[in-house]
Design a protein around this motif. Structure first.
Motif, short mmCIF file in Angstrom:
data_model
loop_
_atom_site.label_atom_id
_atom_site.label_comp_id
_atom_site.label_asym_id
_atom_site.label_seq_id
_atom_site.Cartn_x
_atom_site.Cartn_y
_atom_site.Cartn_z
N PHE A 199 0.88 -1.16 0.00
CA PHE A 199 0.00 0.00 0.00
C PHE A 199 0.92 1.21 0.00
O PHE A 199 1.77 1.35 0.90
N ALA A 200 0.79 2.06 -1.01
CA ALA A 200 1.75 3.16 -1.16
C ALA A 200 1.06 4.50 -1.36
O ALA A 200 0.07 4.62 -2.06
N CYS A 201 1.63 5.48 -0.69
CA CYS A 201 1.28 6.87 -0.91
C CYS A 201 2.60 7.65 -0.83
O CYS A 201 3.66 7.06 -0.64
N VAL A 202 2.55 8.92 -0.98
CA VAL A 202 3.79 9.70 -1.02
C VAL A 202 4.56 9.59 0.29
O VAL A 202 5.73 9.24 0.31
N HIS A 203 3.90 9.87 1.41
CA HIS A 203 4.61 9.96 2.68
C HIS A 203 4.52 8.71 3.55
O HIS A 203 5.18 8.65 4.59
N SER A 204 3.73 7.74 3.18
CA SER A 204 3.59 6.49 3.96
C SER A 204 3.24 6.79 5.41
O SER A 204 3.70 6.12 6.33
N PRO A 255 6.95 5.16 8.73
CA PRO A 255 6.91 5.26 7.27
C PRO A 255 8.18 4.67 6.65
O PRO A 255 9.27 4.81 7.19
N ALA A 256 8.02 3.98 5.53
CA ALA A 256 9.14 3.32 4.86
C ALA A 256 9.25 3.80 3.43
O ALA A 256 8.25 4.14 2.79
N LEU A 257 10.46 3.77 2.93
CA LEU A 257 10.73 4.14 1.54
C LEU A 257 10.38 2.96 0.63
O LEU A 257 10.77 1.82 0.91
N LEU A 258 9.66 3.27 -0.43
CA LEU A 258 9.36 2.25 -1.43
C LEU A 258 10.63 2.00 -2.22
O LEU A 258 11.11 2.87 -2.93
N GLN A 259 11.22 0.84 -2.05
CA GLN A 259 12.47 0.50 -2.72
C GLN A 259 12.44 -0.93 -3.21
O GLN A 259 11.51 -1.68 -2.90
N GLU A 297 8.38 9.45 -0.64
CA GLU A 297 9.03 10.48 0.18
C GLU A 297 8.53 10.30 1.62
O GLU A 297 7.71 11.09 2.10
N PRO A 298 8.97 9.25 2.31
CA PRO A 298 8.42 8.93 3.63
C PRO A 298 8.58 10.07 4.65
O PRO A 298 9.62 10.73 4.70
N ALA A 299 7.54 10.25 5.42
CA ALA A 299 7.57 11.23 6.52
C ALA A 299 8.37 10.64 7.68
O ALA A 299 8.76 9.47 7.65
N GLU A 300 8.59 11.43 8.69
CA GLU A 300 9.32 10.94 9.86
C GLU A 300 8.46 10.04 10.74
O GLU A 300 8.97 9.16 11.42
N ARG A 301 7.15 10.28 10.73
CA ARG A 301 6.26 9.48 11.59
C ARG A 301 4.86 9.47 10.97
O ARG A 301 4.55 10.27 10.09
N VAL A 302 4.05 8.55 11.46
CA VAL A 302 2.66 8.47 11.03
C VAL A 302 1.92 9.69 11.59
O VAL A 302 2.17 10.11 12.73
N GLY A 312 -0.19 7.93 6.39
CA GLY A 312 -1.63 8.05 6.62
C GLY A 312 -2.40 6.91 6.00
O GLY A 312 -2.54 5.83 6.58
N ARG A 313 -2.87 7.12 4.79
CA ARG A 313 -3.73 6.14 4.11
C ARG A 313 -3.10 4.77 3.98
O ARG A 313 -3.71 3.75 4.28
N SER A 314 -1.84 4.74 3.54
CA SER A 314 -1.20 3.44 3.34
C SER A 314 -0.95 2.72 4.66
O SER A 314 -1.03 1.48 4.72
N GLN A 315 -0.69 3.46 5.73
CA GLN A 315 -0.51 2.84 7.05
C GLN A 315 -1.82 2.21 7.53
O GLN A 315 -1.82 1.10 8.06
N MET A 316 -2.93 2.93 7.33
CA MET A 316 -4.23 2.38 7.73
C MET A 316 -4.55 1.13 6.93
O MET A 316 -4.97 0.11 7.49
N ALA A 317 -4.33 1.19 5.61
CA ALA A 317 -4.65 0.06 4.75
C ALA A 317 -3.84 -1.17 5.12
O ALA A 317 -4.37 -2.28 5.22
N ALA A 318 -2.54 -1.00 5.35
CA ALA A 318 -1.69 -2.14 5.71
C ALA A 318 -2.11 -2.74 7.05
O ALA A 318 -2.14 -3.97 7.21
N ALA A 319 -2.46 -1.90 8.01
CA ALA A 319 -2.90 -2.40 9.32
C ALA A 319 -4.19 -3.21 9.19
O ALA A 319 -4.30 -4.31 9.75
N PHE A 320 -5.15 -2.68 8.46
CA PHE A 320 -6.40 -3.42 8.26
C PHE A 320 -6.13 -4.74 7.53
O PHE A 320 -6.63 -5.79 7.92
N PHE A 321 -5.33 -4.67 6.47
CA PHE A 321 -5.05 -5.86 5.68
C PHE A 321 -4.42 -6.96 6.53
O PHE A 321 -4.83 -8.11 6.47
#
Length: 136
Positions: free
Chosen positions: A6-11, A64-68, A39-44, A13-22
């Motif tokens: 699940f990916a978004c720019v900053h990892s 948040p993690a970098l998509l690599q 472009e991961p943020a420092e924190r959720v 918000g949305r992608s964190q919620m989606a991964a947790a639910f999944f």
């Protein structure tokens, strides 16, 4: 086992919620999910942590993690979170895009609405791909 990114720019918000639910809804022997961003943020985002806490999920230690490439290689599906031109693209990986508002800086009722929309989408995704746990 399948892996969903699940990916978004900053990892954060949305992608964190989606991964947790999944990861709670899917059978862990069938599929797992990760959250990543370009472009991961420092924190959720704090409003996301609070909204998820209300739903019984603790994201206070999520980072948040970098998509690599290490994340991309074993993945079977990339779900982007409606980030337009800034959404990541991974060649050769199936991709879905969910048009979702960014919860950052929004009032609690709007963050809850986004959270609940994400949960419903994840439930459908898990069901459609046969990733749900077997029921007796």
């Amino acid at each position: 086992m399948d892996r969903v990114i699940f990916a978004c720019v900053h990892s954060a918000g949305r992608s964190q919620m989606a991964a947790a639910f999944f990861n709670r809804l899917a059978d862990p022997e069938k599929a797992r999910a990760v959250s990543a961003g370009t472009e991961p943020a420092e924190r959720v985002h704090s409003e996301v942590v609070e909204a998820m806490r209300e739903a019984g999920y603790d994201l206070s230690d999520a980072r948040p993690a970098l998509l690599q490439s290490e994340l991309e290689a074993p993945a079977s599906l990339l779900v982007t979170m409606g980030c337009g031109e800034a959404c990541p693209y991974v060649p050769g990986l199936r991709r879905k895009d969910w048009a979702l508002d960014d919860p950052k800086g929004r009032p609690p009722d709007q963050v809850r609405r986004i959270r609940d929309d994400i949960r419903a989408r994840v439930e459908r995704l898990v069901s459609e791909h046969g990733w749900a746990p077997r029921t007796s």
